[in-house]
Design an enzyme around this catalytic site. Sequence first.
Site, PDB file in Angstrom:
ATOM      1  CG  ASP A  32      -4.376  -3.469  -5.751  1.00 58.83           C
ATOM      2  OD1 ASP A  32      -5.460  -2.989  -5.406  1.00 58.83           O
ATOM      3  OD2 ASP A  32      -3.297  -3.198  -5.201  1.00 58.83           O
ATOM      4  CG  HIS A  92      -7.593  -1.590  -0.141  1.00 57.94           C
ATOM      5  ND1 HIS A  92      -6.814  -0.477  -0.421  1.00 57.94           N
ATOM      6  CD2 HIS A  92      -8.124  -1.987  -1.315  1.00 57.94           C
ATOM      7  CE1 HIS A  92      -6.877  -0.220  -1.718  1.00 57.94           C
ATOM      8  NE2 HIS A  92      -7.664  -1.113  -2.290  1.00 57.94           N
ATOM      9  CD  GLN A 135      -2.990   0.477  -0.017  1.00 54.47           C
ATOM     10  OE1 GLN A 135      -3.217  -0.709  -0.229  1.00 54.47           O
ATOM     11  NE2 GLN A 135      -3.463   1.437  -0.786  1.00 54.47           N
ATOM     12  CG  HIS A 156     -49.314  19.360  -7.743  1.00 54.79           C
ATOM     13  ND1 HIS A 156     -48.805  20.578  -8.134  1.00 54.79           N
ATOM     14  CD2 HIS A 156     -48.251  18.515  -7.722  1.00 54.79           C
ATOM     15  CE1 HIS A 156     -47.496  20.468  -8.345  1.00 54.79           C
ATOM     16  NE2 HIS A 156     -47.133  19.222  -8.095  1.00 54.79           N
TER      17      HIS A 156
END
Lengths: 431, 431
Positions: B361, B328, B259, B420
């Site tokens: 990955d 992760h 990492q 409406h």
Amino acid sequence: MAERLDMRQADFDARFAALLTAKREVAQDVDAAVAEIVADVRARGDAALIDYTRRFDRHEVAADGLAVTPEEIDAAVASCDAALLDALTLAAERIEAYHGRQRPEDGRVTDKSGVETGHRWTAVDAAGLYVPGGTAAYPSSVLMNAIPAKVAGVERLVIAVPAPDGVLNPHVLVAARIAGVDEIYRVGGAQAIAALAHGTRTIAPVAKIVGPGNAYVAAAKRRVFGTVGIDMIAGPSEVLVLADGANDPSWIAADLLAQAEHDASAQSILITDDADFADAVERAVDSQLETLPRAEIAGASWRDYGAVIVAPALGDAIGLVDRLAPEHLEIAARDAEELAARVRNAGAIFLGAYTPEAVGDYVGGPNHVLPTARSARFASGLNVLDFMKRTSILRCDAAALGEIGGAAITLARAEGLEAHARSVGIRINTA
Amino acid sequence: MAERLDMRQADFDARFAALLTAKREVAQDVDAAVAEIVADVRARGDAALIDYTRRFDRHEVAADGLAVTPEEIDAAVASCDAALLDALTLAAERIEAYHGRQRPEDGRVTDKSGVETGHRWTAVDAAGLYVPGGTAAYPSSVLMNAIPAKVAGVERLVIAVPAPDGVLNPHVLVAARIAGVDEIYRVGGAQAIAALAHGTRTIAPVAKIVGPGNAYVAAAKRRVFGTVGIDMIAGPSEVLVLADGANDPSWIAADLLAQAEHDASAQSILITDDADFADAVERAVDSQLETLPRAEIAGASWRDYGAVIVAPALGDAIGLVDRLAPEHLEIAARDAEELAARVRNAGAIFLGAYTPEAVGDYVGGPNHVLPTARSARFASGLNVLDFMKRTSILRCDAAALGEIGGAAITLARAEGLEAHARSVGIRINTA
């Protein structure tokens, strides 16, 4: 009078392109003011909320008075008209039933390499719902925003609503009770968004903020995006009605006006294959405007942004529909289903002459928070997934990593990421 | 040395809070420059792209040379190492299989009131994928971004990739070919994002833009958001490893470094229930750093942002995991499944000692584009739904509208929206 276009005219393409790109909202530059408010709420918490409430909403509130009490909500429910209570309850039931079908499923599979892959959905732990104050405080919007969050499983659902001059809309409290909202705070504007995102002593922070608001609220949501999730920034509302000549012109006129009465920058467009019908609808609009309470707003919207497009056949207009990507698409035609099937871009589709968009605003079941300003090309209406997130899952054992790990090492080295390669290789070589 | 924390220390809460809020990125203020570039591309189209390419990428390109030709891609494939081609193909197959299970289903039901409700998913018609130039041009990211779009059914998938000094990364072209990308343009930076959003004579506009990029690209994506959809703005990458003392310290050290080698502002955190194991991992990190090609980057990341947290038991740390909401999460412990089940916030979970994050990955199948900077509290990794949108469907006949229309009228009147109410009432009274 709305603008009239005809697909057979020589200048149609240019005029339609102008209609597509017409700006219906003046962007208000409130970023600097909002930045200051957000920073102040982060720094001073409740004290800042109290100060801004005095300044913008013109009433005094103590920190321990920010939360609306259960007794206040009880009182609002007790004084609510029975027919309105029934209508809200019916709406809530139908919205919950529709959104219940949006709950996603988890999954896990093991493939032939022995690799387990899967995904898991979880709700955000807390969500904030902004409800505008004053005339734009719609109890129906409270239901539409809150119920999907509760269906998703959000454990803590918070409303922030301003109380101009100290007065809360009681219907908002009733709708919040029906929808199962957990906390309500009488605070509005950018300061409310800052409090929901960053937290104060009284208001714990949330992970997601939804709900409509004015330019200050919208700018504050943009500013806190990243710290929390937000929904789309809503623009002026719009309807596109695709109607053949077999319709009652007064019904279609009523639908165009229902959209137009929202806001002077709302937009109502009719596409029809019958020029005489178009004339009749325009006459009916004028006639109905005469007795409409919000005639000034609806008239301005129709005059400034309304449009009537005549097409050789409704099927010829599907390309126009997709380019407009309307928030609401009504199809009032005999072959409504076939036409709908050919449309790619629309927030919501209302099929047939007995499905006015307005019924969907309240009790149809689907959400009325929908993508505006052509964003239906890439965005969806508010739904249960907006309050959930997906976590992917991967599991290898030694054999599975042995099968696929070599390819990972090759790719890592091709990308110059040797530590990636080694973190796989160290396991394969030991196994 | 990474920072060491212990949950049993008196100052743990304060130190953990500091870890949570530590800024790992200096926000670069490029908004003004980006605003100018975007406006210029809107005004001058291809001519602006050519000028910026000369200025930023140091090469001359004609408008008819912006598109990468099929022959160039053929050449890249022909010269690609066979092992790499196989690895990319395996990765693509596994990514496609995983994402194929994300395809959503349409639905339609008729309820007891006779109201038909449903929803329909459609793909965005065109999507753009930004691929950074130079060393950050990862063919694996091309697969991870492009394949979900193709699985979603996106008909036109476009890549924009800068060619610094005129040179394209051939592996990016190979990955684009494998993933089924339809068009590739040699243009980068904010000018590429502007072209994808607004279109030029050569590059037709898209509805959604995804993919990582530098500060200019990120600012341009924020700016065009609304005109098009965008994915999340990615921050520096991070891993949280939850490991018990039964692990090989060198494996865990390798994962922390995988990492850390991404970026000096990447973050690797270990949580363990064994202080001796923590020491052993730290020694292994130092030792492995000695031979790592990207030791300078990985070492800086570990020194500045790395952390080791000792917990009484791994189960005690679940609250910390949820607060960190890691991109992760590796769980290397005997009871990995049980621990994972208790976690709410993580972008991706890697279960067991044989599932290093690095395998995910590349070839695991799940996406490696994941929410960073604690946004897993509210966001998901890139997936097929990011390239689709949901349209809700409502259909009433006269009887169904008669059943639910009254409640809509009541609600509309309570909200002061008489038009409406009338658009529903005019149909009920006629029916």
